[in-house]
Scaffold this motif. Sequence first.
Motif, mmCIF file in Angstrom:
data_model
loop_
_atom_site.group_PDB
_atom_site.id
_atom_site.type_symbol
_atom_site.label_atom_id
_atom_site.label_comp_id
_atom_site.label_asym_id
_atom_site.label_seq_id
_atom_site.Cartn_x
_atom_site.Cartn_y
_atom_site.Cartn_z
ATOM 1 N N ALA A 31 -5.147 4.608 -2.218
ATOM 2 C CA ALA A 31 -5.377 3.817 -1.008
ATOM 3 C C ALA A 31 -5.381 4.718 0.222
ATOM 4 N N THR A 32 -5.981 4.225 1.293
ATOM 5 C CA THR A 32 -6.024 4.916 2.575
ATOM 6 C C THR A 32 -5.509 3.954 3.646
ATOM 7 N N PRO A 33 -5.305 4.445 4.865
ATOM 8 C CA PRO A 33 -4.884 3.528 5.936
ATOM 9 C C PRO A 33 -5.819 2.352 6.157
ATOM 10 N N HIS A 34 -7.090 2.476 5.741
ATOM 11 C CA HIS A 34 -8.008 1.339 5.871
ATOM 12 C C HIS A 34 -7.574 0.159 4.997
ATOM 13 N N ASP A 35 -6.757 0.448 3.976
ATOM 14 C CA ASP A 35 -6.283 -0.604 3.078
ATOM 15 C C ASP A 35 -5.023 -1.292 3.597
ATOM 16 N N LEU A 36 -4.538 -0.883 4.760
ATOM 17 C CA LEU A 36 -3.256 -1.388 5.235
ATOM 18 C C LEU A 36 -3.211 -2.916 5.368
ATOM 19 N N PRO A 37 -4.248 -3.580 5.902
ATOM 20 C CA PRO A 37 -4.166 -5.052 5.978
ATOM 21 C C PRO A 37 -3.976 -5.707 4.616
ATOM 22 N N GLU A 38 -4.687 -5.204 3.606
ATOM 23 C CA GLU A 38 -4.539 -5.776 2.268
ATOM 24 C C GLU A 38 -3.180 -5.434 1.658
ATOM 25 N N LEU A 39 -2.678 -4.250 1.947
ATOM 26 C CA LEU A 39 -1.341 -3.884 1.465
ATOM 27 C C LEU A 39 -0.284 -4.785 2.101
ATOM 28 N N ARG A 40 -0.430 -5.033 3.400
ATOM 29 C CA ARG A 40 0.516 -5.930 4.076
ATOM 30 C C ARG A 40 0.496 -7.323 3.423
ATOM 31 N N ALA A 41 -0.691 -7.792 3.118
ATOM 32 C CA ALA A 41 -0.807 -9.112 2.499
ATOM 33 C C ALA A 41 -0.145 -9.125 1.119
ATOM 34 N N LEU A 42 -0.332 -8.058 0.347
ATOM 35 C CA LEU A 42 0.331 -7.946 -0.953
ATOM 36 C C LEU A 42 1.840 -7.965 -0.783
ATOM 37 N N PHE A 43 2.339 -7.193 0.181
ATOM 38 C CA PHE A 43 3.783 -7.128 0.401
ATOM 39 C C PHE A 43 4.339 -8.499 0.816
ATOM 40 N N ALA A 44 3.575 -9.214 1.620
ATOM 41 C CA ALA A 44 4.039 -10.515 2.103
ATOM 42 C C ALA A 44 4.203 -11.505 0.963
ATOM 43 N N ARG A 45 3.335 -11.436 -0.040
ATOM 44 C CA ARG A 45 3.387 -12.432 -1.115
ATOM 45 C C ARG A 45 4.147 -11.952 -2.354
ATOM 46 N N ALA A 46 4.545 -10.667 -2.386
ATOM 47 C CA ALA A 46 5.124 -10.150 -3.633
ATOM 48 C C ALA A 46 6.472 -9.456 -3.458
ATOM 49 N N HIS A 55 5.446 10.067 6.382
ATOM 50 C CA HIS A 55 5.864 11.235 5.606
ATOM 51 C C HIS A 55 7.321 11.099 5.149
ATOM 52 N N GLY A 56 7.613 11.736 4.049
ATOM 53 C CA GLY A 56 8.975 11.919 3.587
ATOM 54 C C GLY A 56 9.343 13.383 3.683
ATOM 55 N N VAL A 57 10.535 13.721 3.234
ATOM 56 C CA VAL A 57 10.957 15.121 3.251
ATOM 57 C C VAL A 57 10.011 15.986 2.428
ATOM 58 N N ALA A 58 9.462 15.413 1.360
ATOM 59 C CA ALA A 58 8.557 16.169 0.487
ATOM 60 C C ALA A 58 7.124 16.214 1.012
ATOM 61 N N GLY A 59 6.860 15.562 2.145
ATOM 62 C CA GLY A 59 5.517 15.601 2.713
ATOM 63 C C GLY A 59 4.864 14.233 2.734
ATOM 64 N N ALA A 60 3.540 14.233 2.638
ATOM 65 C CA ALA A 60 2.784 12.986 2.714
ATOM 66 C C ALA A 60 2.931 12.206 1.416
ATOM 67 N N PRO A 61 3.074 10.884 1.491
ATOM 68 C CA PRO A 61 3.155 10.072 0.281
ATOM 69 C C PRO A 61 1.775 9.840 -0.322
ATOM 70 N N THR A 62 1.778 9.360 -1.544
ATOM 71 C CA THR A 62 0.557 8.922 -2.217
ATOM 72 C C THR A 62 0.673 7.433 -2.493
ATOM 73 N N VAL A 63 -0.354 6.692 -2.117
ATOM 74 C CA VAL A 63 -0.386 5.250 -2.356
ATOM 75 C C VAL A 63 -1.483 4.973 -3.372
ATOM 76 N N ARG A 64 -1.109 4.366 -4.488
ATOM 77 C CA ARG A 64 -2.067 4.018 -5.528
ATOM 78 C C ARG A 64 -2.042 2.501 -5.727
ATOM 79 N N VAL A 65 -3.216 1.910 -5.831
ATOM 80 C CA VAL A 65 -3.310 0.458 -5.976
ATOM 81 C C VAL A 65 -4.060 0.118 -7.258
#
Length: 272
Positions: free
Chosen positions: A5-20, A38-48
């Motif tokens: 996923a990329t930041p463009h997916d944020l609205p859909e991710l928010r919707a998923l989080f709201a219902r799940a 970011h975390g201490v280890a750097g940038a996170p990876t988001v997979r959908v």
Amino acid sequence: MIRTATPHDLPELRALFARANDAPYDLEAVAEEKCFGHGVAGAPTVRVYGEMQGAIVTCGRFVRLLIVDRDVRRQGIGSALLADAESRGTHVIAAEPGNYFTPGVPMRDDGFRAFCHARGYLEDRWTDNLDVALDAIVDPHADGVRRPSHDERTRVLDFIEREFGRIWRFEASKAFDVELPNAVIAEEHGEVTGFAVHDVNNRGLGFFGPTGVAKAMRGRGIGCGLLLASLADMRRLGFARAVIPWTDALHFYDKCCGAKPAQRFVTFVRPQ
């Protein structure tokens, strides 16, 4: 079936989080921070998975988040996302230092705990999140306790790293991202002796910490003064309650501000 996923997916991710979301805090409100901060280890990876039926956020060896839409659970989606993460080196569920949503899996979430056990994960550490009402919190204006300026950022963070390590430095650094730093420090003879920060992780949800006092200065009430000053500033920011996360210092927080255990968590680790 599984994509990044990329930041463009944020609205859909928010919707998923709201219902799940089954966690005790509002994941939708901190979706951007948890998915792309970011975390201490750097940038996170988001997979959908599929059409936003599930998502996993990883950073280094940590699974920051794993969530599946309630309507499609028990269909292998969570297992597929976790296997995908494991192929990239993750083997700890929750408790990511520096950018955690929760410090573990909620003990009351029997379903997720069973899911972790079934996939070879072991319960590793237990901790509590405390809760405290802020309506009666009063800043004691303890001698030597004050808010640092932005010009003192490096000085304060150097103290934190020297006394408590780079993870707390990373987390506390976010206190200086706002106009009035969400931080207080204690000083004696011009030297920093302790610190507390607030609203730096899970921003907007009322989380306190981290906080610490130099080892040589403990037992003098400095920690309590820092805590109360920080909680009073959270009240000024509009929070009615504060979460004091990831701690076993139950007696200290109860005695100093009346905080009580509200949620208990367990971290899961897959043997390597």
